[in-house]
Design a protein around this motif. Structure first.
Motif, short mmCIF file in Angstrom:
data_model
loop_
_atom_site.label_atom_id
_atom_site.label_comp_id
_atom_site.label_asym_id
_atom_site.label_seq_id
_atom_site.Cartn_x
_atom_site.Cartn_y
_atom_site.Cartn_z
N VAL A 280 37.70 -2.06 12.12
CA VAL A 280 37.92 -0.63 11.86
C VAL A 280 36.85 -0.14 10.89
CG1 VAL A 280 39.51 1.08 10.89
CG2 VAL A 280 40.40 -0.83 12.26
N THR A 284 37.40 5.41 8.88
CA THR A 284 38.65 5.50 9.63
C THR A 284 39.80 4.90 8.85
OG1 THR A 284 37.42 5.33 11.71
CG2 THR A 284 39.77 4.94 11.81
N ILE A 291 43.50 4.54 16.87
CA ILE A 291 42.50 3.62 17.41
C ILE A 291 43.08 2.93 18.64
CG2 ILE A 291 41.41 3.20 15.17
CD1 ILE A 291 42.87 0.49 15.13
#
Length: 382
Positions: A280, A284, A291
């Motif tokens: 990730v 984010t 996601i």
């Protein structure tokens, strides 16, 4: 009706005893209580004990029957409930002969199967093992594949006789075709396998050049294997009758296909559960967002909360594997791996420095874990 004694108690072994320990214990009891060694008043008692020991060995020497007995007791191996090869069934004498082999046969003249011609001994073929590597997807969904295994075919040159064309097989002159000879040792007359024909009752003066007297030639055959869904590392699939052929018309052995799992690029299996690492981006993880993560059935979506930390685990129920003995599929565990940006431009460096200064001015509220860790370090070095 009197209840049966525990099979482990009958043989005098622990429940975790190895196959060798079980076989040794049975041989000792069978030699002691065999009817040929017990005559007179104690014959009936010895015969009952012999049958009891034989029944216990037949169950505990078979891996599948032993597992059923360990789980369900006598009910799990009761031949009246459809089980194969109960103590009184057609396979009842198999365990006894397996334990003693030629040694006990030579003493008491027992023959396995009893189906040989002219007194020939009948033996079951040996089991074979095959290692099969499969993918995680094949294990999860089940599949069919082909494997090549050794096989034996009748020799076309001698038509299976083992004799050179134009010649014939002769009856053994030492045992007169019975396959056994009697040897006197003191007061006893012991029946043994004929050393000249090795129990076949026949001799081949001129062996076939193609099969060297065996009557069969080794070949390779292709076997269709069905892999059940949910199978796991180390499990075995039994293919009955595809082991080595029996001797003198005896049944063929079985083929055991042992399953091994290939490493997967994304998933690691733990029983019925799956684990994967999900990279990730730093922004984010800080800002939160949705996601996509992979599953064996396609993509799934995870909602990351704002401020998600490295190592955070998200659980997706039912996205694992449904095992062979499971009622429901396992879960998928997604482990977050926060990535640190690399190969920054000068503009990106400037932005990150400004962001860092902003975090420092904000104090510990932006990095609660760092503040807690720093406090623990101070306590160590006080």
């Amino acid at each position: 009706m009197a209840s049966k004694r525990d099979y482990y108690e009958v043989l005098g072994v622990a429940k975790n005893a190895s196959e060798d320990d079980i076989k040794k214990a049975y041989r000792k009891l069978a030699m002691k209580h065999h009817p040929d060694r017990n005559q007179g008043d104690g014959a009936k008692v010895a015969e009952e004990k012999f049958k009891e020991a034989k029944e216990a060995y037949e169950m505990l020497s078979d891996a599948q029957k032993r597992q059923a007995y360990d789980q369900f007791g006598h009910a799990g191996v009761d031949p009246n409930m459809g089980g194969r090869g109960g103590p009184g069934g057609p396979e009842g004498f198999g365990g006894f002969a397996d334990a003693f082999g030629d040694m006990f046969n030579d003493i008491f003249g027992a023959r396995r199967g009893g189906g040989g011609q002219g007194g020939q001994r009948v033996y079951r073929g040996a089991d074979l093992s095959y290692s099969l590597e499969i993918t995680l997807e094949e294990a999860a969904r089940g599949s069919e594949t082909q494997i090549k295994i050794p096989s034996w075919e009748t020799c076309g040159t001698c038509n299976g006789t083992g004799a050179k064309p134009g010649t014939s097989v002769k009856t053994c002159g030492h045992c007169n075709g019975t396959g056994t000879v009697h040897v006197r040792q003191g007061f006893f007359s012991i029946q043994q396998t004929c050393p000249h024909c090795h129990g076949s009752g026949k001799v081949i003066p001129d062996p076939c050049g193609a099969c060297h007297g065996a009557g069969r030639i080794k070949k390779t055959k292709t076997l269709e294997v069905k892999i059940p869904a949910g199978i796991n590392e180390g499990m075995r699939i039994r293919s009955s009758g595809n082991g080595e052929p029996g001797v003198n018309g005896g049944p063929a052995g079985d083929l055991y296909i042992e399953i091994h799992m290939k490493d997967h690029e994304i998933f690691q299996r733990d029983g019925d559960d799956l684990h994967c690492t999900v990279p990730v981006q730093l922004t984010t993880a800080a800002l939160g967002g949705d996601i996509d993560v992979p599953t064996l059935d396609g993509k799934a979506e995870i909602e990351l909360p704002e401020g998600t930390q490295h190592g955070k685990t998200f659980r997706l129920r039912g996205k694992g594997i449904k095992g062979l003995r499971s009622s429901y599929p396992g879960d998928l565990y997604c482990h977050v791996s926060v990535e640190t940006p690399v190969k920054l431009t000068e503009h990106q460096r400037k932005l990150l420095k400004e962001l860092d200064e902003s975090f420092r001015k904000g104090g510990e509220k932006h990095s609660p874990s760092s503040k807690s860790w720093a406090d623990r370090v101070k306590d160590i070095f006080k």
